[in-house]
Design an enzyme around this catalytic site. Structure first.
Site, PDB file in Angstrom:
ATOM      1  N   LYS A  51     -59.032  -5.899 -26.425  1.00 39.89           N
ATOM      2  CA  LYS A  51     -57.607  -6.205 -26.317  1.00 39.89           C
ATOM      3  C   LYS A  51     -57.082  -5.573 -25.022  1.00 39.89           C
ATOM      4  CE  LYS A  51     -53.548  -7.576 -27.635  1.00 39.89           C
ATOM      5  NZ  LYS A  51     -53.267  -9.015 -27.489  1.00 39.89           N
ATOM      6  N   CYS A  89     -49.673 -11.822 -19.421  1.00 45.92           N
ATOM      7  CA  CYS A  89     -49.148 -11.880 -20.789  1.00 45.92           C
ATOM      8  C   CYS A  89     -47.704 -12.380 -20.778  1.00 45.92           C
ATOM      9  CB  CYS A  89     -49.213 -10.513 -21.466  1.00 45.92           C
ATOM     10  SG  CYS A  89     -48.526 -10.578 -23.139  1.00 45.92           S
TER      11      CYS A  89
END
Ligand code: SIN
Length: 312
Positions: free
Chosen positions: A45, A131
């Protein structure tokens, strides 16, 4: 014997399919599951300097053609993932892993890289510049001056293998502009693409959005994303220096989709939505299906068709 072997930044991998940093790579439990699957390796992640809870739930929803997510970078902090990779490196010597990082400004990116340098990490860093899900934080990859500043600072400091994950671009001029910037740096690879940022999925029956954060706006993944992802892989392969490899991410549901990414120029293919939907057994299925496509076409390895998409 058909092989799906590949290499990234001089490291060899037995397979060309792995997870994407995004919706299935948060905990040691999930990373263990990827490790024990047919995936080439894992990427963590995207890690920040300090742990983050991410956005409020519900923050992921499957849809008829893919998914919408606004995870908001929940993660345990870089130290957790470096410890995890360090243990993995000891357990399977010679195997290479990816750590994804994301700072909220260039100073944080540099602090993250210093932390990597101070560890025993021997793998590949992926810097996430894309993101779409942190409220108030624009996607860095759309700010070409910021990308330049970040890469200048990064490569002043860090010379080990490093790639970047980018958002999808939609205009050929933007491909020209961003590729000209990227070609100035010793990047190991470009990962194209992150989700299509700030889509909106609606539940008509409930007359509501599907996810809670950001009034329902979120990153779109899955089948909707494939044409955009393939366009980005193909456009970058035509524009980037040959020394910069490409990881293709977006819209993979079956082995033919993996084949198409490689045909467009991908050296490795990552999966997010389908992994979230099916779990890690998906890696065995996708590998089997890719091999079946290759067998039917008479290819023994991915280099025989990589980047060889025909144009009319
Ligand atoms: C997220 O954590 O919001 C998803 C990952 C990403 O889009 O980079």
């Amino acid at each position: 014997m058909i092989s799906t072997r590949t290499h990234i930044a001089g490291f060899n991998f037995d397979n060309c399919i792995m997870n994407a940093a995004g919706v299935y790579d948060y905990s040691a439990e999930e990373l263990d599951a990827v490790q024990q699957s047919a995936a080439a390796t894992f990427v963590t992640k995207s890690a920040t300097l300090v742990p983050r809870e991410g956005n409020p739930e519900p923050r992921y929803c499957n849809t008829p053609y893919g998914s919408i997510n606004s995870m908001g970078l929940p993660n345990f902090g870089l130290a957790y993932y470096l410890d995890y990779v360090s243990a993995a490196q000891r357990q399977v010597p010679g195997k290479t892993y990816f750590v994804s990082l994301t700072g909220f400004n260039v100073e944080e990116d540099i602090a993250l890289l210093r932390q990597v340098q101070a560890s025993d990490f021997e793998g590949i860093v992926e810097l996430n510049l894309s993101c779409p899900n942190v409220p108030g934080k624009p996607q860095t990859g759309y700010d070409f001056e910021a990308v330049t500043r970040i890469l200048e600072a990064v490569f002043d400091l860090y010379r080990a293998p490093l790639g970047i994950k980018l958002p999808p671009y939609f205009d050929l001029v933007h491909f020209d502009q961003i590729a000209a910037i990227l070609n100035r740096f010793p990047l190991a690879y470009v990962n194209s693409v992150n989700s299509i940022g700030n889509g909106l999925c609606v539940d008509a029956a409930a007359e509501s959005v599907l996810i809670k954060p950001k009034q329902g706006f979120g990153g779109i993944g899955g089948a909707y994303l494939k044409p955009t992802a393939l366009a980005n892989v193909f456009a970058f392969r035509q524009r980037l220096n040959s020394s910069i490899q490409i990881i293709g991410t977006g819209g993979v549901q079956n082995g033919t989709d993996v084949f198409e990414h490689i045909l467009c120029g991908a050296d490795m293919v990552q999966v997010g939505t389908v992994l979230h939907q099916e779990g890690v057994a998906v890696f065995e299925r996708l590998t089997r299906e890719l091999k079946a496509v290759m067998a039917q076409k008479g290819y023994g390895g991915i280099d025989e068709f990589k980047g060889r998409l025909k144009t009319l």
